[in-house]
Design an enzyme around this catalytic site. Structure first.
Site, PDB file in Angstrom:
ATOM      1  N   LYS A  22       0.992  -0.598   0.384  1.00 32.17           N
ATOM      2  CA  LYS A  22       0.225   0.004  -0.182  1.00 32.17           C
ATOM      3  C   LYS A  22       0.983   1.144   0.010  1.00 32.17           C
ATOM      4  O   LYS A  22       0.710   2.214  -0.845  1.00 32.17           O
ATOM      5  CB  LYS A  22      -0.977  -0.275   0.822  1.00 32.17           C
ATOM      6  CG  LYS A  22      -1.821   1.535   1.521  1.00 32.17           C
ATOM      7  CD  LYS A  22      -2.363   0.912   2.852  1.00 32.17           C
ATOM      8  CE  LYS A  22      -1.623   1.359   4.139  1.00 32.17           C
ATOM      9  NZ  LYS A  22      -1.395   3.289   4.248  1.00 32.17           N
ATOM     10  N   ASN A  23       2.228   0.831   0.274  1.00 35.85           N
ATOM     11  CA  ASN A  23       2.918   2.508   1.227  1.00 35.85           C
ATOM     12  C   ASN A  23       3.821   2.580  -0.193  1.00 35.85           C
ATOM     13  O   ASN A  23       4.506   3.884   0.096  1.00 35.85           O
ATOM     14  CB  ASN A  23       3.436   2.396   1.917  1.00 35.85           C
ATOM     15  CG  ASN A  23       2.386   2.679   3.178  1.00 35.85           C
ATOM     16  OD1 ASN A  23       1.017   3.132   3.443  1.00 35.85           O
ATOM     17  ND2 ASN A  23       2.918   2.283   4.401  1.00 35.85           N
ATOM     18  N   CYS A 117      -3.244  12.559  13.329  1.00 38.72           N
ATOM     19  CA  CYS A 117      -4.430  10.941  13.733  1.00 38.72           C
ATOM     20  C   CYS A 117      -4.104  10.375  15.135  1.00 38.72           C
ATOM     21  O   CYS A 117      -3.352  10.957  15.920  1.00 38.72           O
ATOM     22  CB  CYS A 117      -4.294   9.788  12.657  1.00 38.72           C
ATOM     23  SG  CYS A 117      -2.683   9.790  12.987  1.00 38.72           S
ATOM     24  N   ARG A 122       0.809  14.946  12.898  1.00 35.82           N
ATOM     25  CA  ARG A 122       1.998  14.122  11.984  1.00 35.82           C
ATOM     26  C   ARG A 122       2.536  15.924  10.838  1.00 35.82           C
ATOM     27  O   ARG A 122       1.678  16.021   9.771  1.00 35.82           O
ATOM     28  CB  ARG A 122       0.939  13.590  10.756  1.00 35.82           C
ATOM     29  CG  ARG A 122      -0.145  12.782  11.368  1.00 35.82           C
ATOM     30  CD  ARG A 122       1.335  11.414  11.611  1.00 35.82           C
ATOM     31  NE  ARG A 122       1.546  11.159  10.718  1.00 35.82           N
ATOM     32  CZ  ARG A 122       1.784   9.853   9.846  1.00 35.82           C
ATOM     33  NH1 ARG A 122      -0.208   9.248  10.503  1.00 35.82           N
ATOM     34  NH2 ARG A 122       1.405   8.740   8.886  1.00 35.82           N
ATOM     35  N   ASP A 309       5.398   0.419  11.937  1.00 34.45           N
ATOM     36  CA  ASP A 309       4.484  -0.230  11.805  1.00 34.45           C
ATOM     37  C   ASP A 309       3.743  -2.050  11.979  1.00 34.45           C
ATOM     38  O   ASP A 309       2.840  -2.613  11.775  1.00 34.45           O
ATOM     39  CB  ASP A 309       4.190  -0.112  10.577  1.00 34.45           C
ATOM     40  CG  ASP A 309       4.051   1.627   9.192  1.00 34.45           C
ATOM     41  OD1 ASP A 309       3.893   1.587   8.292  1.00 34.45           O
ATOM     42  OD2 ASP A 309       3.395   2.111  10.505  1.00 34.45           O
ATOM     43  N   ARG A 401      -8.281   0.014   5.709  1.00 29.71           N
ATOM     44  CA  ARG A 401      -7.796   0.361   4.665  1.00 29.71           C
ATOM     45  C   ARG A 401      -6.212   0.268   4.497  1.00 29.71           C
ATOM     46  O   ARG A 401      -5.990   0.642   3.415  1.00 29.71           O
ATOM     47  CB  ARG A 401      -7.436   2.187   5.650  1.00 29.71           C
ATOM     48  CG  ARG A 401      -8.339   2.565   6.288  1.00 29.71           C
ATOM     49  CD  ARG A 401      -7.822   3.762   7.058  1.00 29.71           C
ATOM     50  NE  ARG A 401      -7.053   4.692   5.990  1.00 29.71           N
ATOM     51  CZ  ARG A 401      -6.604   5.528   5.910  1.00 29.71           C
ATOM     52  NH1 ARG A 401      -6.851   6.173   8.119  1.00 29.71           N
ATOM     53  NH2 ARG A 401      -5.780   6.884   6.122  1.00 29.71           N
TER      54      ARG A 401
END
Ligand code: EPZ
Length: 422
Positions: A22-23, A117, A122, A309, A401
């Site tokens: 995803k990233n 978030c 951020r 993560d 997500r």
């Protein structure tokens, strides 16, 4: 709103394929803005973050389409709007990575300031510092960043380090902008994450001239324009690491396919240190839990250090270790929303500033828990697999997500997860 009901304890076994990262997809989709035609990416996971980013690109004038087999196309022939609206940016802060390519291509970009978030503040000050170094005029107005470079950008030697080390999307923004700047740019203290390597390789296939890829010092010779290209997306190392923890926490055995162990050296180091078996295979690895894990010290750092993560997922695993562990979060010091939820499941976790003392317990007990962000929700699912009883994880949209149909991929391995709308 969906919830997961998770029966535990279970022992996982079998084979699972890791999806595209995803990233890596998000900044590479942004890079397609620079191509001025139809670029394509594969494999692209079917995630809500990807859908949201596709809507954002369509708002700019791009045409985005995806095929069932995971190929996604972005046609940026027409960019007739340079504004990244608050309504979209507030739901996904990675939207900020359209700033650099839009500015480079159109000489102007207006992007809503991303909100904070659940994992903490951020800031984007380093993004803006880097773009200003390239000659952009930047002002903040009514919650929007307005960046202008009517006469184009000019290459410069730029330091992109911050108090927490390098910035992944900050590097992506400045790197993409520098590809079309006049002259040479060097980026010192660039992020070395595999997703940035993937982005840089894709930009070079579009005609950019980037060297030092994978190192903290990137050098970019500006070119007049880039062309569309086809991009190969790397496997998602964070999803792979999550499955590794799933095997370990359930004392099962999983074969991961389409996984790059060389992107996970820090994680494999910690897994082996606590007694988990990790055996490389031709295109992935086999992970086997061998009973309760030993305690360990884990500190998150920029790549190639232990990834932030995977901090929450590893905490769920160490909650069942035979002894005390210490987890230090050096990237997002507030990234501990999962601590209180894991303690509701009878974990024994104590926050001490940027660290958490993890006193191992013999078992976790199922409970209703609340997901707060993408990786914390993954940690709660993993804890539910090992806990005694039925765990209810609320706000499952967080996990959707970043993990494609996670329950449909875990259940064939022995998990007992049902998704309910409440
Ligand atoms: C990327 O976020 C990832 N997101 C995050 O993954 C990941 O946790 C993070 O990198 C760190 O690895 C995507 O790639 C879409 P940073 P990013 O800029 O780029 C500070 C997930 O779960 N900082 O590398 O936004 C910042 O506050 C997500 O998939 C500044 O101070 O993270 C943090 O402490 C969550 N000023 C540190 O740097 C800036 O201008 C690293 O942040 C930018 C960042």
């Amino acid at each position: 709103m969906d919830v997961f009901r998770i029966e535990g304890p279970v022992r996982l076994s079998g084979e699972v394929s890791v999806k595209g990262a995803k990233n890596a997809c998000l900044p590479i989709m942004a890079a397609a803005i620079l191509g001025g035609g139809k670029s394509s990416l594969a494999p692209v996971p079917n995630l809500s973050d990807i859908s949201v980013f596709s809507q954002l690109l369509e708002q700019l004038g791009c045409k985005v389409s995806r095929s069932p087999d995971g190929l996604l196309s972005v046609d940026s022939t027409v960019i007739d709007n340079q504004v990244g609206e608050y309504e979209i940016v507030r739901t996904m802060r990675a939207s900020i990575c359209i700033l650099g390519p839009l500015l480079a291509r159109c000489g102007r970009a207006e992007v809503s300031m991303p909100g904070g978030c659940a994992i903490g503040d951020r800031p984007i000050n380093i993004h803006l510092r880097g773009l200003r170094e390239l000659g952009a005029q930047i002002q903040l107005k009514n919650g929007y960043i307005i960046a202008e470079a009517p006469n184009g950008l000019v290459g410069k030697d730029i330091f992109l380090g911050g108090p927490f080390g390098s910035t992944v999307l900050g590097t992506a923004n400045v790197l993409m902008a520098a590809t079309l700047a006049k002259g040479r740019t060097t980026i010192e203290s660039a992020a070395c994450e595999p997703e940035i390597v993937n982005l840089a390789d894709c930009l070079n296939t579009m005609g950019a001239k980037i060297s030092g890829i994978g190192s903290p010092r990137l050098s970019i010779e500006g070119v007049k324009q880039l062309h569309p290209a086809e991009f190969q997306i790397i496997p998602d190392r964070i999803e792979a690491g999550t499955f590794m923890v799933a095997a370990a926490i359930t004392q099962g055995e999983l074969r991961l396919r389409h996984c790059r162990l060389d992107h996970l050296m820090a994680v494999v180091d910690r897994l082996r240190d606590i007694g988990v078996t990790v055996e490389p295979t031709t295109n992935g690895c086999v992970i086997a839990g061998n009973g309760p894990v030993k305690p360990a010290d884990v500190t998150t750092q920029p790549y190639p250090g232990f990834p932030t993560d995977l901090q929450a997922q590893f905490m769920a695993l160490l909650a069942l270790a035979e002894g005390n562990s210490i987890i230090v979060e050096k990237i997002f010091p507030d990234r501990f929303m999962h601590v209180a939820e894991l303690n509701r499941m009878a974990a024994d976790l104590r926050k001490e500033g940027p660290a958490v003392v993890v006193a191992g317990v013999k078992k976790l007990i199922a409970a209703p828990v609340m997901a707060s962000d993408l990786r914390a929700s993954a940690a709660l699912v993993l804890a539910g697999l090992a806990a005694e009883g039925t765990t209810t994880v609320n706000r499952v949209y967080h996990i959707d997500r970043g993990y494609e149909k996670i329950e449909q991929r875990l259940n064939p391995l022995g998990a007992k997860i049902t998704r309910e709308s409440v």
